[in-house]
Design a protein around this motif. Structure first.
Motif, mmCIF file in Angstrom:
data_model
loop_
_atom_site.group_PDB
_atom_site.id
_atom_site.type_symbol
_atom_site.label_atom_id
_atom_site.label_comp_id
_atom_site.label_asym_id
_atom_site.label_seq_id
_atom_site.Cartn_x
_atom_site.Cartn_y
_atom_site.Cartn_z
ATOM 1 N N PHE A 17 15.081 61.410 51.281
ATOM 2 C CA PHE A 17 14.419 62.708 51.419
ATOM 3 C C PHE A 17 14.886 63.358 52.718
ATOM 4 O O PHE A 17 15.165 62.673 53.708
ATOM 5 C CB PHE A 17 12.892 62.546 51.467
ATOM 6 C CG PHE A 17 12.261 62.105 50.180
ATOM 7 C CD1 PHE A 17 12.124 62.978 49.117
ATOM 8 C CD2 PHE A 17 11.789 60.811 50.027
ATOM 9 C CE1 PHE A 17 11.526 62.582 47.924
ATOM 10 C CE2 PHE A 17 11.193 60.394 48.850
ATOM 11 C CZ PHE A 17 11.069 61.292 47.790
ATOM 12 N N THR A 24 9.917 61.568 41.797
ATOM 13 C CA THR A 24 10.761 62.141 42.842
ATOM 14 C C THR A 24 12.148 61.517 42.898
ATOM 15 O O THR A 24 12.947 61.865 43.764
ATOM 16 C CB THR A 24 10.094 61.996 44.223
ATOM 17 O OG1 THR A 24 9.881 60.607 44.523
ATOM 18 C CG2 THR A 24 8.757 62.732 44.259
ATOM 19 N N ARG A 47 16.175 65.583 47.604
ATOM 20 C CA ARG A 47 16.915 64.399 48.056
ATOM 21 C C ARG A 47 18.393 64.733 48.176
ATOM 22 O O ARG A 47 18.941 65.482 47.363
ATOM 23 C CB ARG A 47 16.767 63.246 47.052
ATOM 24 C CG ARG A 47 15.389 62.628 46.938
ATOM 25 C CD ARG A 47 15.408 61.551 45.882
ATOM 26 N NE ARG A 47 14.146 60.854 45.733
ATOM 27 C CZ ARG A 47 13.801 59.760 46.396
ATOM 28 N NH1 ARG A 47 14.658 59.244 47.269
ATOM 29 N NH2 ARG A 47 12.642 59.175 46.208
#
Length: 430
Positions: A127, A332, A350
């Motif tokens: 991230f 995610t 990301r």
């Protein structure tokens, strides 16, 4: 504030590894752990999220996710969650703006995922740093990054050409912005140069902060104890908006909580629209011939604003917290995010997403998304990490509305807002 590629259709069906080794041992359960998510999404974003949840449920035996809007849009989620936390009627996960993190993290029912995110399956360092910062409060990780974005200017190519105005150039200024908006305005045709929200929400102040930053000002003092948005930089920014609204009559004042600005832009009645990647999916569906430019600059500074948002996790019991972390780790992951991005026009949360085979298809699908992605380099500051920020924002939003409606001048309105903000900031625990 704040919204499937065929190439990844197969990849998304493969479940990301579950988060393991982070919770204390629990007794076996006869069925899957059931958790609820309040997503606060609308239209395309809601459909995309619900599609991904369905895929998760189809590929996981131990966790069952149900989704609800929470009875609120993303803008109204904080008061909904705050009220729900006074009882047992709160969800396991909720979508909350990053600026709310300091406020919500103080509640003891907010989970701490600091140990969970250390699992290799999470890929925490993948991230962006700003996202990890937005979801961490005093060392406590309260959830997972949900969205990263930034503000740009969308423009209607055909409308500007009809008005004899050139598209924005990389070095354009706020004076250029004003001139373009004025020339694009056509009262007889119901066309405005741009729009500004005066409904009292974050949308009203979202665009003012970059103008202040660019001119050398700030929102609060370095120690966060005093308002400084009423500096000459703030007065200059609000005076420009006042002149465009009252003198030029090039600004549509949007007083609707539903925010009509996007609809006006989609219908060809708005020349310039300050927004972000969350609207690109809708613009594409509307078949609008639009362009994307970075914000106008002040003395060469094109600083923008970015608002990383979070999926915040709440405690019911340890099994449900672990299940929430497992779901968010999957949601995610790069493959799922590329599906979400393709559906909604959101930016990659990301770094690894940009290396997936379908990423180039995503760039082609949303004209101008590359400009928005590059504009992340102009996002250098975030809104103040204080629990009092929502109140500060509301005071400034009211000052903007009073000024643009001609009921006050910029200095008076901002000074009054600063006095109220200082009083709120002086309350212990802010």
């Amino acid at each position: 504030m704040r919204r499937a590629l065929a190439a990844v259709a197969v990849m998304v069906l493969a479940a990301a590894p579950a988060v393991t080794g982070c919770a204390s041992a629990e007794k076996p359960s006869a069925g899957p752990v059931e958790i609820t998510v309040w997503h606060g999404q609308e239209d395309t974003s809601a459909k995309s999220f619900e599609k991904l949840v369905t895929r998760f449920n189809q590929t996981h035996q131990d966790v069952r996710v149900s989704v609800e809007s929470g009875g609120a849009t993303a803008d109204g989620m904080l008061p909904k969650i705050t009220a729900a936390l006074t009882s047992d009627a709160y969800p396991d996960i909720a979508y909350l703006y990053g600026s709310w993190a300091p406020n919500i993290a103080r509640n003891p029912k907010v989970a701490d995922l600091s140990e969970y995110v250390k699992a290799p399956a999470v890929g925490w360092t993948d991230f962006w740093a700003s996202e990890r910062e937005a979801v961490t409060v005093q060392g406590k990780v309260i959830g997972f990054p949900a969205v990263v974005d930034n503000m740009v200017v969308l423009y209607n190519r055909k409308l500007l050409a009809k008005a004899g105005v050139e598209p924005p150039k990389p070095d354009w200024t706020w004076a250029d912005f004003r001139t373009t908006a004025k020339k694009a305005t056509d009262p007889s045709g119901g066309v405005f140069g741009t729009t500004w929200a005066i409904s009292g929400g974050e949308e009203a102040v979202w665009g003012l902060w970059p103008m202040i930053w660019q001119a050398g000002g700030d929102i609060l003092s370095p120690d966060g104890k005093k308002a400084v948005f009423n500096s000459p930089a703030g007065q200059q920014a609000l005076d420009l908006l006042r002149a465009m609204t009252i003198d030029d009559k090039s600004v549509y004042l949007d007083s609707s909580p539903a925010e009509k600005g996007q609809k006006l832009f989609e219908s060809g009645r708005l020349g310039l629209f300050l927004s972000g990647p969350w609207v690109l999916s809708d613009l594409r569906a509307a078949k609008l011939d639009y362009g994307v430019a970075q914000l106008p600059g002040t003395a060469g500074n094109h600083e923008t604003i970015s608002g990383p948002d979070n999926w915040v996790v709440f405690k019911h019991d340890e099994r449900r917290v672990k299940a929430a972390a497992t779901f968010l780790s999957w949601l995610t992951a790069a493959e799922q995010q590329l599906v979400w991005m393709s559906d909604t026009g959101s930016l990659p949360i990301r770094e690894s997403i940009t290396k997936l085979p379908g990423y180039q298809d995503y760039l082609k699908k949303y004209p101008g998304i590359d400009v928005v992605s590059d504009n992340l380099a102009n996002a250098k500051r975030v809104r103040p990490p204080t629990t009092r920020y929502p109140r500060v924002s509301s005071f400034v939003a009211d000052a903007i509305a009073q000024t643009l409606l001609g009921r006050s001048d910029p200095k008076t309105a901002l000074d009054q807002a600063a006095t109220k903000a200082d009083a709120a900031l002086a309350v212990p625990g802010s």
